[in-house]
Design an enzyme around this catalytic site. Structure first.
Site, short mmCIF file in Angstrom:
data_model
loop_
_atom_site.label_atom_id
_atom_site.label_comp_id
_atom_site.label_asym_id
_atom_site.label_seq_id
_atom_site.Cartn_x
_atom_site.Cartn_y
_atom_site.Cartn_z
N GLU A 190 13.33 24.44 -0.16
CA GLU A 190 13.27 25.13 0.98
C GLU A 190 13.89 24.46 2.26
OE1 GLU A 190 13.10 27.74 2.62
OE2 GLU A 190 11.24 28.21 2.88
N ASP A 191 14.41 25.13 3.06
CA ASP A 191 15.32 24.20 4.18
C ASP A 191 14.23 23.69 5.21
OD1 ASP A 191 14.35 26.86 4.88
OD2 ASP A 191 15.96 27.72 6.29
N ASP A 223 7.59 25.61 8.20
CA ASP A 223 7.32 25.71 9.74
C ASP A 223 5.91 26.17 9.67
OD1 ASP A 223 7.25 26.10 12.48
OD2 ASP A 223 8.32 27.97 12.45
N LYS A 253 8.04 20.77 9.92
CA LYS A 253 7.48 20.86 11.41
C LYS A 253 6.00 20.69 11.16
CE LYS A 253 10.49 23.94 13.43
NZ LYS A 253 10.86 25.20 14.37
N PHE A 307 12.99 24.47 17.70
CA PHE A 307 13.75 25.31 16.73
C PHE A 307 15.05 24.69 16.49
CE2 PHE A 307 16.37 29.00 15.55
CZ PHE A 307 15.34 29.68 14.78
N ARG A 345 24.77 28.59 10.61
CA ARG A 345 24.50 28.09 9.21
C ARG A 345 25.56 27.41 8.71
NH1 ARG A 345 20.20 31.25 7.14
NH2 ARG A 345 20.24 33.33 7.72
#
Ligand code: IMP
Length: 186
Positions: A104-105, A108, A136, A157, A170
């Site tokens: 996963e990037d 959150d 995060k 963000f 991206r």
């Protein structure tokens, strides 16, 4: 790198391309130590954000790994998650009895991964682990056991290295914070 900085002056660099590449190399080496060539993991990337990370990570794992993708949509605004999640693209690969490593990037709220892990667990993989480039910590709404984490970052963000804002940014080789968004929140 300088060209990118000039082209995107609104992005304040948080992690340079060099920092990311060094950490990806460490994660790849760690993953290679934890699995064996006899039973290498199937890397499951979550589109679209994890594309760049997955592409670099798999080349840092000296094992015969395979990869596949899922696409998941989460409802909400560009920067806030509502908690509703939907599968847009399923795996092409059967995972029963296989070692699966979800890539996963960013973690959150954790709602996307929670949904995906529940789904994959029903298919009885031999093991199911999670590798996220960013986390995060202050934002996690559900507990997600993370086996490999690149960087813990503050609650801001971020864009770049696969991560977008309205489908932009991206392709940045670094990760940064959008100055405009930081100002809006003040
Ligand atoms: P979660 O379900 O709240 O953990 O959110 C996971 C997804 O939201 C990620 O895979 C990203 O696509 C997106 N996301 C969360 N935070 C950010 C961010 O700071 N920048 C860009 N996308 C983000």
């Amino acid at each position: 790198m300088d060209d990118f900085r000039q082209c995107f002056p609104e992005v304040e660099v948080l992690l340079t391309a060099e920092q990311i590449q060094a950490r990806v190399a460490e994660l790849g080496a760690q993953i290679a130590r934890d699995y064996s060539a006899d039973s290498p993991p199937l890397l499951v990337g979550v589109l679209k954000g994890s594309l760049v990370f997955l592409a670099d990570l798999m080349r840092a794992i000296p094992l015969p790994v395979q990869f596949d993708f899922v696409a998941i949509s989460s409802y909400g605004t560009e920067t806030e998650h509502t908690g509703q999640v939907r599968l847009l693209k399923d795996l092409d690969t059967k995972i029963e009895g296989r070692h699966v490593l979800v890539v996963e990037d960013i973690l959150d709220t954790g709602l996307t991964l929670s949904y995906l892990l529940d789904l994959l667990r029903t298919r009885q993989p031999a093991s199911l682990r999670v590798c996220t480039l960013l986390r995060k910590p202050s934002r996690n709404k559900v507990f997600i056991p993370v086996d490999y984490c690149g960087f813990d970052i503050p609650n801001q963000f971020v864009v770049g290295y696969g991560l977008d804002y309205a489908e932009r940014y991206r392709n940045l080789p670094f990760i940064g914070v959008l100055r405009a968004l930081a100002l809006e929140k003040k």
